[in-house]
Design a protein around this motif. Structure first.
Motif, PDB file in Angstrom:
ATOM      1  N   PHE A  80       0.858  -1.248  -0.176  1.00 49.95           N
ATOM      2  CA  PHE A  80       0.031   0.139   0.004  1.00 49.95           C
ATOM      3  C   PHE A  80       0.711   1.358   0.001  1.00 49.95           C
ATOM      4  N   ALA A  81       2.015   1.105  -0.755  1.00 53.21           N
ATOM      5  CA  ALA A  81       2.751   2.535  -0.793  1.00 53.21           C
ATOM      6  C   ALA A  81       2.242   3.507  -1.665  1.00 53.21           C
ATOM      7  N   ASP A  82       2.416   4.826  -1.540  1.00 52.38           N
ATOM      8  CA  ASP A  82       1.947   5.685  -2.357  1.00 52.38           C
ATOM      9  C   ASP A  82       2.180   5.191  -4.067  1.00 52.38           C
ATOM     10  N   LYS A  83       1.197   5.641  -4.765  1.00 55.45           N
ATOM     11  CA  LYS A  83       1.436   5.146  -6.319  1.00 55.45           C
ATOM     12  C   LYS A  83       2.696   6.287  -6.812  1.00 55.45           C
ATOM     13  N   GLY A  84       3.624   5.336  -7.482  1.00 58.81           N
ATOM     14  CA  GLY A  84       4.625   6.310  -7.947  1.00 58.81           C
ATOM     15  C   GLY A  84       5.724   6.593  -6.933  1.00 58.81           C
ATOM     16  N   ALA A  85       5.658   6.056  -5.654  1.00 55.64           N
ATOM     17  CA  ALA A  85       6.569   6.362  -4.476  1.00 55.64           C
ATOM     18  C   ALA A  85       8.000   5.659  -4.911  1.00 55.64           C
ATOM     19  N   ASN A  86       8.840   6.630  -4.746  1.00 58.59           N
ATOM     20  CA  ASN A  86      10.386   6.499  -5.030  1.00 58.59           C
ATOM     21  C   ASN A  86      10.927   5.398  -3.987  1.00 58.59           C
ATOM     22  N   ILE A  87      10.991   4.182  -4.368  1.00 59.94           N
ATOM     23  CA  ILE A  87      11.425   3.066  -3.294  1.00 59.94           C
ATOM     24  C   ILE A  87      12.688   2.568  -4.031  1.00 59.94           C
ATOM     25  N   ILE A  88      13.722   2.306  -3.224  1.00 59.68           N
ATOM     26  CA  ILE A  88      15.087   1.646  -3.746  1.00 59.68           C
ATOM     27  C   ILE A  88      15.072   0.648  -2.565  1.00 59.68           C
ATOM     28  N   VAL A  89      16.126  -0.351  -2.990  1.00 64.81           N
ATOM     29  CA  VAL A  89      16.754  -1.220  -1.980  1.00 64.81           C
ATOM     30  C   VAL A  89      17.841  -0.646  -1.231  1.00 64.81           C
ATOM     31  N   GLY A  90      17.588  -0.884   0.089  1.00 68.86           N
ATOM     32  CA  GLY A  90      18.359  -0.129   1.176  1.00 68.86           C
ATOM     33  C   GLY A  90      17.573   1.087   1.930  1.00 68.86           C
ATOM     34  N   ASP A  91      16.580   1.441   1.312  1.00 71.39           N
ATOM     35  CA  ASP A  91      15.724   2.502   2.012  1.00 71.39           C
ATOM     36  C   ASP A  91      15.487   1.986   3.537  1.00 71.39           C
ATOM     37  N   ILE A  92      15.237   3.047   4.357  1.00 71.18           N
ATOM     38  CA  ILE A  92      14.925   2.795   5.699  1.00 71.18           C
ATOM     39  C   ILE A  92      13.656   3.191   5.940  1.00 71.18           C
ATOM     40  N   LEU A  93      12.553   2.234   6.602  1.00 74.04           N
ATOM     41  CA  LEU A  93      11.360   2.880   7.042  1.00 74.04           C
ATOM     42  C   LEU A  93      11.306   2.974   8.287  1.00 74.04           C
ATOM     43  N   VAL A  94      10.533   3.976   8.766  1.00 71.37           N
ATOM     44  CA  VAL A  94      10.291   4.396  10.074  1.00 71.37           C
ATOM     45  C   VAL A  94       8.702   4.496  10.402  1.00 71.37           C
TER      46      VAL A  94
END
Length: 274
Positions: free
Chosen positions: A207-221
């Protein structure tokens, strides 16, 4: 072999006897041609006896010293074993002290939140770390729905509690869900537990925002939405991204910040201080 030993014993006895005879003759006859001749004949036996005596004494000393060295070696081995044991204990105490200092720092960083420190006392029977048990409960103000965190990040929420115990559903449990944001971009999403990923101590981002910029290594908080978790607490790191042919995100595999297999102490957030 037996015959050789008998011959050696006989020779030694002969040497001893000759030396004794020489001593008697010398004692009773004094200095005269006869005694001098006898001493000349038997003198080699006296020398031989001295050599044998010195050899025996050297052998006895060697055996005595070897026994002493063995005793010293055994003592050193025992002392070395004890030192290794003490070093292991010191290492354990040091690691525990470091963990408790980290927990104290986390408690101090929670500001207006009321918290309770607790120890992990058990895991789920399947050993997937989807549920853990702690040694604090309702007598300490802990209730269902309380957030549980560690120095590394989010652990999960309290799902049941007794007077001196509570069960925690971790963020990798199939029933778990948490509102999160990507620290790098601020994009919003939800982490969910997954029955298959749980076996590897992983969860997923959906359920990420459409067009969200996500890459491997991103940190989630934690995003703070939903009123379950306080905001800006580490959740995990994007490990793998799954997208369709159009590049739209299906889900991303998330590795939690917390290593559940080595989790020993936690902090329960049980409200906001007035």
């Amino acid at each position: 072999m037996l015959s050789f030993r008998k011959k050696a014993a006989a020779a030694a006895a002969a040497v001893v006897g000759a030396a004794a005879l020489l001593a008697v003759i010398t004692h009773f006859t004094g200095e005269n041609p006869v005694s001098n001749a006898v001493r000349t004949v038997f003198s080699p036996f006296g020398t031989g006896l001295s050599v044998v005596s010195d050899a025996i004494e050297g052998r006895v000393n060697f055996i005595r010293e070897a026994a002493a060295y063995k005793s010293i070696n055994e003592q050193l081995v025992a002392e070395n074993t004890e030192l290794k044991k003490q070093n292991r204990e010191i290492s354990v105490y040091r690691e525990e002290n470091e963990r408790l200092n980290e927990l104290l720092s986390l408690k101090n960083s929670m500001g207006s939140y009321s918290t309770v420190a607790a120890k992990v006392t058990g895991y789920s029977s399947e050993h997937w770390y989807d549920k853990i048990q702690i040694n604090k409960g309702t007598l300490d103000g802990i209730a269902e729905g309380n957030t549980v965190i560690a120095a590394e990040g989010i652990v999960g929420i309290i799902t049941s509690a007794g007077p001196n115990w509570a069960e925690v559903e971790t963020i990798i449990a199939p029933e778990s869900a948490a509102g999160v944001s990507i620290a790098r971009t601020g994009d919003i999403g939800v982490t969910e537990g997954d029955a298959e990923l749980c076996r590897s101590s992983l969860c997923k981002l959906t359920f990420a925002d459409k067009g969200a910029n996500i890459i491997v290594g991103d940190i989630l908080v934690t995003s703070g939405t939903g009123g379950i978790y306080p905001p800006d607490i580490n959740v995990g790191t994007i490990r793998e991204i799954s997208a369709d042919n159009m590049g739209t995100l299906n889900y991303a595999t998330v590795e939690p910040m917390v290593d559940f297999s080595s989790l020993r102490e936690v902090l329960v957030v049980n409200g906001v201080t007035q």
